[in-house]
Scaffold this motif. Structure first.
Motif, PDB file in Angstrom:
ATOM      1  N   GLU A  67       0.851  -1.177   0.106  1.00 21.12           N
ATOM      2  CA  GLU A  67       0.044  -0.098   0.056  1.00 21.12           C
ATOM      3  C   GLU A  67       0.903   1.341   0.086  1.00 21.12           C
ATOM      4  N   SER A  68       2.035   1.427  -0.997  1.00 23.00           N
ATOM      5  CA  SER A  68       2.673   2.449  -0.907  1.00 23.00           C
ATOM      6  C   SER A  68       2.828   2.890  -2.578  1.00 23.00           C
ATOM      7  N   ASP A  69       3.088   4.129  -2.446  1.00 29.07           N
ATOM      8  CA  ASP A  69       3.501   4.891  -3.783  1.00 29.07           C
ATOM      9  C   ASP A  69       4.955   5.389  -3.835  1.00 29.07           C
ATOM     10  N   GLY A  80      12.676  14.669 -12.493  1.00 25.18           N
ATOM     11  CA  GLY A  80      12.490  15.976 -12.533  1.00 25.18           C
ATOM     12  C   GLY A  80      10.930  16.285 -12.475  1.00 25.18           C
ATOM     13  N   GLY A  81      10.059  15.305 -12.261  1.00 24.10           N
ATOM     14  CA  GLY A  81       8.464  15.517 -12.008  1.00 24.10           C
ATOM     15  C   GLY A  81       7.883  15.298 -10.568  1.00 24.10           C
ATOM     16  N   ALA A  82       6.814  15.328 -10.724  1.00 22.80           N
ATOM     17  CA  ALA A  82       5.990  15.027  -9.353  1.00 22.80           C
ATOM     18  C   ALA A  82       4.788  13.956  -9.504  1.00 22.80           C
ATOM     19  N   GLY A 135      10.945  21.197  -2.573  1.00 18.69           N
ATOM     20  CA  GLY A 135      10.246  21.722  -3.593  1.00 18.69           C
ATOM     21  C   GLY A 135       9.305  20.556  -4.262  1.00 18.69           C
ATOM     22  N   HIS A 136       9.818  19.703  -4.442  1.00 25.66           N
ATOM     23  CA  HIS A 136       8.899  18.460  -4.896  1.00 25.66           C
ATOM     24  C   HIS A 136       7.640  18.161  -4.177  1.00 25.66           C
ATOM     25  N   ALA A 141       1.779  18.915  -3.444  1.00 26.16           N
ATOM     26  CA  ALA A 141       0.839  19.427  -2.420  1.00 26.16           C
ATOM     27  C   ALA A 141      -0.173  20.305  -3.135  1.00 26.16           C
ATOM     28  N   ILE A 142       0.539  21.284  -4.215  1.00 25.95           N
ATOM     29  CA  ILE A 142      -0.366  22.224  -4.902  1.00 25.95           C
ATOM     30  C   ILE A 142      -0.890  21.320  -6.229  1.00 25.95           C
TER      31      ILE A 142
END
Length: 157
Positions: A67-69, A80-82, A135-136, A141-142
């Protein structure tokens, strides 16, 4: 001409940590059983013992059972992504407000840490790593609050 391959952090090490401390609360032996691997074999593969390699086809089953991402977050950040999971929230406006508060907090922590690290005109490797992580987290969160806003809007239609 291809650029030389840079050294990468170990995805297998991330999986090893995820399995040993599974958010699902399952112990390693149970995880091994659920993904159809003998315990000793799975542990040898996760600890990268000579002659043992973890197959990519186990990535999703391990993530499901644990149960983990975490591996997806790791991979997204390395590129370099989210990563933002697209889960349908159970709450309504209260969850939207809580999500907004979380995104503001994450951005504030990022901004404070970045300002501290940049202030002296030098950034150590550890400070850069900390800034990148924060930063990530702020971007994630945004994006999560934007996803929640869209889902809240779509439920009204």
């Amino acid at each position: 001409m291809n650029a030389p391959c840079r050294p990468y952090p170990s995805l297998t090490a991330v999986l090893h940590g995820m399995v040993k401390a599974a958010p699902s609360g399952l112990d390693v032996r149970t995880v091994a059983d659920l993904v159809g691997k003998p315990y000793a074999t799975l542990m040898s593969e996760l600890s990268q013992q000579p002659g043992h390699k973890l197959g990519a086809e186990l990535l999703l089953p391990l993530m499901d059972v644990c149960e983990s991402d975490l591996p997806l977050i790791f991979l997204a950040r390395q590129r370099g992504g989210a990563f933002v999971p697209l889960r349908i929230p159970a709450g309504g406006p209260e969850q939207l407000v809580a999500g907004l508060s979380a995104s503001i907090r994450e951005f504030g922590e990022f901004a404070c840490a970045a300002a501290d690290h940049i202030a002296d005109g030098r950034i150590t490797s550890q400070e850069l790593h900390d800034m990148t992580r924060r930063g990530h987290e702020a971007v994630e969160a945004i994006l999560a609050i934007l996803r929640l806003a869209h889902e809240t809007h779509d439920r009204q239609i």
